[in-house]
Write a protein that holds these residues in place. Structure first.
Motif, PDB file in Angstrom:
ATOM      1  N   GLY A   1      57.470  45.566 -18.164  1.00  0.00           N
ATOM      2  CA  GLY A   1      56.344  45.617 -19.084  1.00  0.00           C
ATOM      3  C   GLY A   1      56.605  44.934 -20.406  1.00  0.00           C
ATOM      4  N   ARG A   2      55.539  44.354 -20.949  1.00  0.00           N
ATOM      5  CA  ARG A   2      55.564  43.735 -22.278  1.00  0.00           C
ATOM      6  C   ARG A   2      54.370  44.266 -23.066  1.00  0.00           C
ATOM      7  NH1 ARG A   2      57.420  38.934 -24.509  1.00  0.00           N
ATOM      8  NH2 ARG A   2      58.235  38.286 -22.458  1.00  0.00           N
ATOM      9  N   ILE A   3      54.559  44.515 -24.338  1.00  0.00           N
ATOM     10  CA  ILE A   3      53.455  44.891 -25.220  1.00  0.00           C
ATOM     11  C   ILE A   3      53.277  43.811 -26.263  1.00  0.00           C
ATOM     12  CG2 ILE A   3      52.665  46.518 -26.965  1.00  0.00           C
ATOM     13  CD1 ILE A   3      53.909  48.760 -25.410  1.00  0.00           C
ATOM     14  N   SER A   4      52.058  43.283 -26.334  1.00  0.00           N
ATOM     15  CA  SER A   4      51.678  42.308 -27.355  1.00  0.00           C
ATOM     16  C   SER A   4      50.667  42.963 -28.281  1.00  0.00           C
ATOM     17  CB  SER A   4      51.072  41.054 -26.712  1.00  0.00           C
ATOM     18  OG  SER A   4      51.953  40.490 -25.759  1.00  0.00           O
ATOM     19  N   PHE A   5      50.742  42.651 -29.561  1.00  0.00           N
ATOM     20  CA  PHE A   5      49.888  43.336 -30.535  1.00  0.00           C
ATOM     21  C   PHE A   5      49.437  42.359 -31.620  1.00  0.00           C
ATOM     22  CE2 PHE A   5      49.498  45.561 -34.638  1.00  0.00           C
ATOM     23  CZ  PHE A   5      48.509  46.479 -34.337  1.00  0.00           C
ATOM     24  N   MET A   6      48.147  42.464 -31.989  1.00  0.00           N
ATOM     25  CA  MET A   6      47.603  41.673 -33.088  1.00  0.00           C
ATOM     26  C   MET A   6      46.940  42.603 -34.098  1.00  0.00           C
ATOM     27  SD  MET A   6      44.961  38.439 -33.074  1.00  0.00           S
ATOM     28  CE  MET A   6      43.516  39.399 -32.632  1.00  0.00           C
ATOM     29  N   ARG A   7      47.486  42.643 -35.297  1.00  0.00           N
ATOM     30  CA  ARG A   7      46.969  43.537 -36.326  1.00  0.00           C
ATOM     31  C   ARG A   7      45.616  43.046 -36.835  1.00  0.00           C
ATOM     32  NH1 ARG A   7      48.240  43.870 -42.048  1.00  0.00           N
ATOM     33  NH2 ARG A   7      49.832  42.282 -41.771  1.00  0.00           N
ATOM     34  N   THR A   8      44.717  43.993 -37.070  1.00  0.00           N
ATOM     35  CA  THR A   8      43.411  43.667 -37.627  1.00  0.00           C
ATOM     36  C   THR A   8      43.550  43.306 -39.100  1.00  0.00           C
ATOM     37  OG1 THR A   8      42.326  45.188 -36.096  1.00  0.00           O
ATOM     38  CG2 THR A   8      41.097  44.557 -38.066  1.00  0.00           C
ATOM     39  N   LEU A   9      42.963  42.194 -39.490  1.00  0.00           N
ATOM     40  CA  LEU A   9      43.015  41.754 -40.873  1.00  0.00           C
ATOM     41  C   LEU A   9      41.744  42.172 -41.615  1.00  0.00           C
ATOM     42  CD1 LEU A   9      44.392  38.106 -40.511  1.00  0.00           C
ATOM     43  CD2 LEU A   9      45.675  40.207 -40.970  1.00  0.00           C
ATOM     44  N   THR A  10      41.889  42.461 -42.886  1.00  0.00           N
ATOM     45  CA  THR A  10      40.726  42.752 -43.711  1.00  0.00           C
ATOM     46  C   THR A  10      40.008  41.451 -44.074  1.00  0.00           C
ATOM     47  OG1 THR A  10      41.945  42.571 -45.778  1.00  0.00           O
ATOM     48  CG2 THR A  10      41.960  44.715 -44.688  1.00  0.00           C
ATOM     49  N   LYS A  11      38.765  41.584 -44.521  1.00  0.00           N
ATOM     50  CA  LYS A  11      38.024  40.405 -44.960  1.00  0.00           C
ATOM     51  C   LYS A  11      38.732  39.701 -46.109  1.00  0.00           C
ATOM     52  CE  LYS A  11      33.464  42.051 -43.509  1.00  0.00           C
ATOM     53  NZ  LYS A  11      32.097  42.421 -43.945  1.00  0.00           N
ATOM     54  N   GLU A  12      39.360  40.504 -46.986  1.00  0.00           N
ATOM     55  CA  GLU A  12      40.066  39.916 -48.123  1.00  0.00           C
ATOM     56  C   GLU A  12      41.228  39.049 -47.644  1.00  0.00           C
ATOM     57  OE1 GLU A  12      37.462  42.836 -49.185  1.00  0.00           O
ATOM     58  OE2 GLU A  12      39.227  43.199 -47.927  1.00  0.00           O
ATOM     59  N   LYS A  13      41.956  39.525 -46.630  1.00  0.00           N
ATOM     60  CA  LYS A  13      43.053  38.735 -46.082  1.00  0.00           C
ATOM     61  C   LYS A  13      42.542  37.471 -45.409  1.00  0.00           C
ATOM     62  CE  LYS A  13      46.766  41.146 -47.020  1.00  0.00           C
ATOM     63  NZ  LYS A  13      47.861  40.579 -47.822  1.00  0.00           N
TER      64      LYS A  13
ATOM     65  N   ASN B   1      39.796  35.908 -46.091  1.00  0.00           N
ATOM     66  CA  ASN B   1      39.291  34.998 -47.122  1.00  0.00           C
ATOM     67  C   ASN B   1      40.395  34.217 -47.813  1.00  0.00           C
ATOM     68  OD1 ASN B   1      36.661  35.772 -46.602  1.00  0.00           O
ATOM     69  ND2 ASN B   1      36.603  37.316 -48.222  1.00  0.00           N
ATOM     70  N   THR B   2      41.611  34.743 -47.774  1.00  0.00           N
ATOM     71  CA  THR B   2      42.741  34.022 -48.363  1.00  0.00           C
ATOM     72  C   THR B   2      43.307  32.983 -47.406  1.00  0.00           C
ATOM     73  OG1 THR B   2      44.376  35.639 -47.594  1.00  0.00           O
ATOM     74  CG2 THR B   2      43.348  36.037 -49.748  1.00  0.00           C
ATOM     75  N   GLY B   3      42.727  32.895 -46.212  1.00  0.00           N
ATOM     76  CA  GLY B   3      43.181  31.915 -45.244  1.00  0.00           C
ATOM     77  C   GLY B   3      44.159  32.445 -44.209  1.00  0.00           C
ATOM     78  N   LYS B   4      44.465  33.738 -44.248  1.00  0.00           N
ATOM     79  CA  LYS B   4      45.407  34.307 -43.285  1.00  0.00           C
ATOM     80  C   LYS B   4      44.734  34.387 -41.916  1.00  0.00           C
ATOM     81  CE  LYS B   4      48.772  38.044 -42.766  1.00  0.00           C
ATOM     82  NZ  LYS B   4      49.906  37.097 -42.748  1.00  0.00           N
ATOM     83  N   VAL B   5      45.461  34.038 -40.884  1.00  0.00           N
ATOM     84  CA  VAL B   5      44.936  33.994 -39.519  1.00  0.00           C
ATOM     85  C   VAL B   5      45.633  35.077 -38.693  1.00  0.00           C
ATOM     86  CG1 VAL B   5      44.686  32.586 -37.439  1.00  0.00           C
ATOM     87  CG2 VAL B   5      44.504  31.523 -39.710  1.00  0.00           C
ATOM     88  N   PRO B   6      44.871  35.881 -37.938  1.00  0.00           N
ATOM     89  CA  PRO B   6      45.513  36.904 -37.106  1.00  0.00           C
ATOM     90  C   PRO B   6      46.291  36.260 -35.966  1.00  0.00           C
ATOM     91  CG  PRO B   6      43.166  36.799 -36.631  1.00  0.00           C
ATOM     92  CD  PRO B   6      43.398  35.899 -37.812  1.00  0.00           C
ATOM     93  N   VAL B   7      47.461  36.805 -35.707  1.00  0.00           N
ATOM     94  CA  VAL B   7      48.302  36.282 -34.628  1.00  0.00           C
ATOM     95  C   VAL B   7      48.893  37.456 -33.850  1.00  0.00           C
ATOM     96  CG1 VAL B   7      48.880  34.125 -35.796  1.00  0.00           C
ATOM     97  CG2 VAL B   7      50.305  36.148 -36.158  1.00  0.00           C
ATOM     98  N   PHE B   8      49.238  37.204 -32.601  1.00  0.00           N
ATOM     99  CA  PHE B   8      49.849  38.221 -31.748  1.00  0.00           C
ATOM    100  C   PHE B   8      51.362  38.232 -31.919  1.00  0.00           C
ATOM    101  CE2 PHE B   8      45.899  38.578 -29.373  1.00  0.00           C
ATOM    102  CZ  PHE B   8      45.942  39.911 -28.948  1.00  0.00           C
ATOM    103  N   ARG B   9      51.922  39.436 -31.991  1.00  0.00           N
ATOM    104  CA  ARG B   9      53.348  39.640 -31.808  1.00  0.00           C
ATOM    105  C   ARG B   9      53.544  39.941 -30.334  1.00  0.00           C
ATOM    106  NH1 ARG B   9      56.707  41.020 -36.232  1.00  0.00           N
ATOM    107  NH2 ARG B   9      58.298  40.854 -34.605  1.00  0.00           N
ATOM    108  N   THR B  10      54.361  39.168 -29.662  1.00  0.00           N
ATOM    109  CA  THR B  10      54.544  39.338 -28.219  1.00  0.00           C
ATOM    110  C   THR B  10      55.844  40.041 -27.868  1.00  0.00           C
ATOM    111  OG1 THR B  10      55.603  37.175 -27.985  1.00  0.00           O
ATOM    112  CG2 THR B  10      53.197  37.247 -27.810  1.00  0.00           C
TER     113      THR B  10
END
Length: 470
Positions: A152-164, A166-175
């Motif tokens: 088994g593998r767990i991959s996770f992508m944290r939810t970003l706030t609108k403020e984050k 708006n600063t240009g941060k892009v959500p990404v998965f940790r695999t």
């Protein structure tokens, strides 16, 4: 176990509270130099165990620029029936800094009141914040996948706030969540995953094991194999939540088991010993199905409720729970071209017939189909070999897929976010050239339009959930 987290600031509902203490007895009629404190956010989020920094404050004095003394402290958040109490902190304060810029690693999870006290010798001003001490893994899309050996593998992508965002941060998965949080632990023959309150549970087949994690950190706190106690147990799916910290599972030995996720104990109750079922079809409430006999079951107080002979004239092909209702897709045994769509409840009373009609097109569903229902949109999606179909629960079934699958990909998981507005489709590209061949496509439930896609972020997807903040 050492875990590394990042820090962040999250803006929720703004509020501030100031207090000023004046003493002119020794200053004559000279105007006091009053203090003003302002901050871009009044609700802050720190991550457990990582240094948290508050540096973007503005502290001004109305008169003479006097030396300033700072004190940062926090305590239990004080609320009343109207929400925030007039004094936002109750009980004792924990003083953490006397510097103008707060730098501190919080080691308590929860929501607190954070206080800044500024004193210039003439006036004192207080600034209060709501402080949420969270983990980097508290909320977001979580994927359980398995490689060719069942690991088994767990991959996770944290939810970003609108403020984050708006600063240009892009959500990404940790695999690499397992390697990061539970190094050396190998999950075997993983088959399903579910979140229950602050627990994240993963079950396995051949090992008869349940991995019991803290949903906020992914830290495995139990990984018991129940093979010695019940040699036949080989878990296929989590079936639904019961009372008293219990959750149901269906096993390859065609039985239903009950797992206490607080005590880490598995039980085979008397009324489940002779339960002969093929599958479980619900996550919120348990429903077990025997496709061969066209009978399904739902646990009730002290026993099991059965659909009895209500469906014996039909071949059941799919069952899906949407809200408090259970929807059944079936065909008439005597005339297989007749499609029978019905609705019942978890008490499995007499069904309500929604549609019963002769279709010129064969039913595009089979017992390997995956289902995901949305109460808010009054619909459900289901898979067939050539794509994903949509059923408006007030109408007849679709005869053509609303979502076509890219060539060379296989649908291995289907689910929705908690409010039923997003459809999560897990795809596996067997002949892909990347090491990770699992993808996530996210669709709008109302329009079936592709919103986003995340490629090569998992092995073969088994289960996809939106893990909520516990």
């Amino acid at each position: 176990m050492k875990i590394k987290y990042s820090t962040g600031i999250l803006c929720f509902t703004l509020f501030g509270l100031g207090a000023c203490l004046d003493d002119s007895s020794s200053l004559g009629d000279r105007e006091l130099s009053e203090i003003t404190i302002s901050a871009p956010y009044d609700t802050l989020t720190a991550y457990f165990g990582e240094e948290f920094v508050v540096s973007d404050l503005s502290v001004e004095q109305s008169g003479e620029e006097l030396p300033l003394a700072y004190e940062w402290s926090y305590g239990t958040l004080n609320t009343d029936e109207d929400g925030m109490a007039s004094y936002p902190i109750k009980d004792s304060l924990h003083i953490v800094s006397h510097d103008p810029e707060l730098k501190y690693a919080f080691r308590e999870l929860g929501t607190f009141g954070l206080r800044l006290r500024v004193d210039n010798g003439e006036t004192i001003r207080y600034k209060y914040f709501v402080l949420q001490v969270d983990t980097e893994f508290s909320e977001g899309i979580t994927i359980l996948s398995r490689d060719g050996d069942g690991k088994g593998r767990i991959s996770f992508m944290r939810t970003l706030t609108k403020e984050k965002i708006n600063t240009g941060k892009v959500p990404v998965f940790r695999t690499d969540i397992m390697e990061l949080i539970n190094p050396g632990t190998k999950m075997e023959d993983v088959t399903d995953m579910v979140q229950v309150n602050n627990r994240l549970l993963v079950c396995s087949g051949d090992a008869g094991r349940i991995y019991n994690m803290d949903s906020r950190t992914f830290d495995i706190e139990g990984m018991t194999s129940f093979k010695e106690l019940y040699p036949g147990c080989a878990f296929v799916k989590f079936a639904g939540v019961s009372a008293n910290n219990n959750i149901y599972l269906v096993s390859r030995d065609r039985r239903g088991y009950v797992y206490d996720y607080v005590l880490d104990e598995l039980m085979l109750t008397e009324y489940f010993k002779d339960l002969d079922v093929d599958a479980a079809v619900s996550v919120d409430r348990p429903v077990f199905v025997n496709y061969e006999t066209s009978v399904f079951y739902s646990p009730s107080l002290g026993g099991v409720t059965s659909s009895l002979n209500r469906y014996v004239d039909f071949n059941i092909w799919g069952i899906c729970a949407v809200g408090s209702s259970v929807y059944v897709m079936a065909t008439y045994k005597v005339m297989p071209s007749y499609i029978y769509l019905s609705q019942t409840t978890f008490s499995l009373g007499n069904p309500t017939i929604l549609q019963f009609y002769d279709s010129p097109v064969s039913l595009k569903v089979n017992r390997n189909s995956l289902f995901a229902g949305s109460k808010s949109c009054s619909c459900l999606y289901y898979t067939c070999e050539d794509g994903i179909y949509y059923w408006d629960l007030k109408k007849q079934l679709s005869t053509t897929p609303v979502i076509s699958i890219p060539v060379g990909m296989e649908i291995t998981s289907l689910s929705m976010n908690p409010d039923g507005t997003l459809l999560y489709v897990g795809l596996y590209e067997k002949e892909g050239t990347e090491a990770l061949k699992g993808h996530l496509y996210v669709y709008d439930v109302k329009t079936s339009i592709l919103i986003s896609q995340y490629r090569n972020i998992a092995d073969k997807p088994v289960a996809i959930i939106y893990k909520e903040r516990a």
